[in-house]
Enzyme design. Structure first.
Site, short mmCIF file in Angstrom:
data_model
loop_
_atom_site.label_atom_id
_atom_site.label_comp_id
_atom_site.label_asym_id
_atom_site.label_seq_id
_atom_site.Cartn_x
_atom_site.Cartn_y
_atom_site.Cartn_z
CB CYS B 35 -0.93 0.02 1.20
SG CYS B 35 -2.04 -1.37 1.22
CG ASP B 37 1.28 4.86 3.69
OD1 ASP B 37 2.08 5.79 3.59
OD2 ASP B 37 0.11 4.90 3.26
CB CYS B 60 3.02 10.07 0.94
SG CYS B 60 1.67 9.93 2.11
CB CYS B 104 -1.08 9.59 6.71
SG CYS B 104 -0.76 9.29 4.96
#
Lengths: 395, 124
Positions: B35, B37, B60, B104
């Site tokens: 994914c 992350d 990110c 996130c």
């Protein structure tokens, strides 16, 4: 240093294109459909632009239809060919797995309307094979649509060979040439292309304008109903300033290919060689069969969006196929199509460089990417797992 | 860049508490490479108080900023208080995240929780 390295996303407008646009805005403001002199002056400018554009790709003026850009041209080309096919009882279309979404989404819709679609593999080097196109053609195939050059990894497809296959089998051939027009020499006649899409802002023209070439005898279906502009194939008052500007940009870019391409190629290869020094990276797409301005890498252990943000801090504009840069959950379908694993597809970087980029600028790009990749790897748990031997390197 | 708040960009450019704690009392890792992350949190805990916290993140800009902010929010806090950390608190402390980046902050909350769970497990 400021370096714009996202020419595949859009190119800055050429001076000649800006001048042509402003001049047409000031002087050819009439409606090209009006009969009085001001209108006819706009009409003349429009038709002159059509002729100039046609001659760049070896077509005749009547074969050029102006559209709002590459996406509309792709939609119209595929819809038109599909309709012709349907009337003849042929409802099979061949394309590739890494086309632009303007093509792939149109094909998805056609599938829901009863068409069957074969998406050919593009292999590790990002190039479809003409013999696989030939093998995929069936009795009921009405269209083959393969892009001229890929927008992400820049790989150039064997268009001439595919065109020959399609012509000999009596199947229409469309190519999305958005990344190629103005960058590569193209002859629709020599390459047996029936339909071709192009977009002005990829070769230094304005945004919001493009064109569709349709070989004489290939009937286009109008997507927008209304007036009789573009011989009934595309309603709406013609955007004369944008069209004139597009013609100016195309004339200039096409005529400079011979002069700029060798330098751009040398700069591209310098950039590729420099970035290859970064450990655990891979060039995406064939090293030689690619656009002269395209460089695309995957770097293991890092994520593309954070790479782009830190490059932006250093004055570099670039792009990535990471899921995070698009708001999508999946990384680039192009990188997945050439067999990249999700883990590394997230860590991709596309640099598409100016024709006149200097060696100093290329070296600054290399240095910046090296530093940023090393910095991000410094606190990446994925990278730590690999250097400590807990996980295997993919690249 | 207007994509993120200045707070997010500050924590992204100058992440706090980056690194590893070799003799950590609790370690938590969440997310996966597929994914795009991965967050890993290391905690040093004495007398049920978080004395030190470090993180490593593959992800990110907002993932890195969320990790950084989450470590700041729990450093020096009792374990019981750290357990209450929510993704909302992380996002708010960053002056907000774009809607498609809220996950996130969720990941940051989960990473802290995983590290605390690991600590409790080790405690028995």
């Amino acid at each position: 240093m400021k370096i714009y390295a996202d020419y595949a996303a859009t190119a800055p407008m050429r001076r000649a294109a800006i001048d042509a646009m402003v001049s047409a805005m000031e002087n050819q403001y009439g409606n090209a459909s009006s009969l009085y002199a001001i209108g006819q002056s706009a009409k003349e400018a429009l038709e002159q632009a059509r002729g100039e554009i046609a001659s760049v790709i070896g077509a005749s003026a009547k074969e050029i239809t102006f559209t709002s850009g590459g996406s509309e041209a792709d939609n119209q080309a595929i819809r038109s060919a599909a309709l012709l096919g349907k009337k003849a009882g042929k409802m099979h279309i061949i394309s590739t797995a890494f086309e632009h979404h303007a093509v792939l989404h149109t094909l998805k819709k056609l599938e829901r309307e009863g068409f069957s679609v074969t998406l050919l593999p593009v292999h590790e080097n990002g190039i479809v094979r003409a013999e696989e196109v030939a093998a995929a053609i069936r009795e009921d195939t009405c269209l083959v649509t393969v892009m001229y050059a890929n927008n992400e990894i820049g790989t150039i497809q064997p268009i001439r060979e595919i065109g020959a296959v399609c012509r000999s089998r009596g199947v229409l051939f469309h190519t999305d040439a958005v990344q190629a027009v103005g960058h590569l020499p193209i002859s629709v006649a020599d390459e047996n292309i029936d339909l071709l899409s192009a977009s002005a802002h990829k070769f230094g023209g304005p945004k919001g304008i493009g064109f569709l070439y349709a070989r004489k005898g290939v009937r286009l279906e109008s997507l927008i109903e209304g007036g009789a502009q573009e011989r009934g194939k595309r309603a709406g008052t013609e955007n004369v300033p944008a069209i004139v500007s597009m013609a100016a940009a195309l004339k200039e870019s096409a005529s400079s290919i011979g002069k700029t391409a060798p330098h751009q190629l040398a700069m591209r290869d310098r950039l590729i060689a420099g970035l290859r020094e970064i450990p655990h990276c891979a060039l995406n797409g064939d090293a030689s069969q690619r656009l002269p301005g395209n460089v695309n890498f995957c770097f293991e252990g890092i994520e593309g969006e954070s790479l782009l943000l830190l490059l932006d801090d250093r004055g570099i504009s670039a792009s990535s196929g990471s899921a995070c840069t698009s708001g999508a959950l999946e990384p680039s379908h192009v990188l997945l199509a050439i067999g990249r694993k999700h883990d590394v597809a997230h860590g991709s970087l596309r640099l598409t460089i100016a024709p006149d980029i200097t060696p100093e600028e290329v070296d600054y790009l290399i240095q910046s990417v090296k530093e940023v990749v090393e910095y991000l790897r410094g606190f990446s748990p994925m990278w730590r797992d690999r250097i400590s031997g807990k996980a295997e390197f993919i690249l | 860049m207007a994509l993120y708040s200045e707070k997010v960009m500050d924590h992204f450019r100058n992440p706090r508490n980056v690194g590893v704690i070799e003799d950590a009392d609790g370690v938590g890792e969440v997310g996966n490479a597929k994914c795009g992350d991965i967050m890993k949190m290391y905690l040093k805990i004495e007398d049920d108080v978080i004395r030190d916290v470090k993180f490593e993140t593959f992800g990110c800009g907002s993932a890195i900023a969320s990790s950084s902010m989450a470590t700041e929010l729990i450093k020096g806090k009792p374990v019981s208080e750290a357990m209450q950390l929510t993704n909302k608190a992380v996002a708010e402390a960053l002056d907000g995240l774009p809607a498609h980046k809220l996950h996130c902050s969720v990941l940051a909350e989960e990473a802290i929780r995983a590290a605390l769970d690991d600590y409790k497990k080790k405690q028995g």
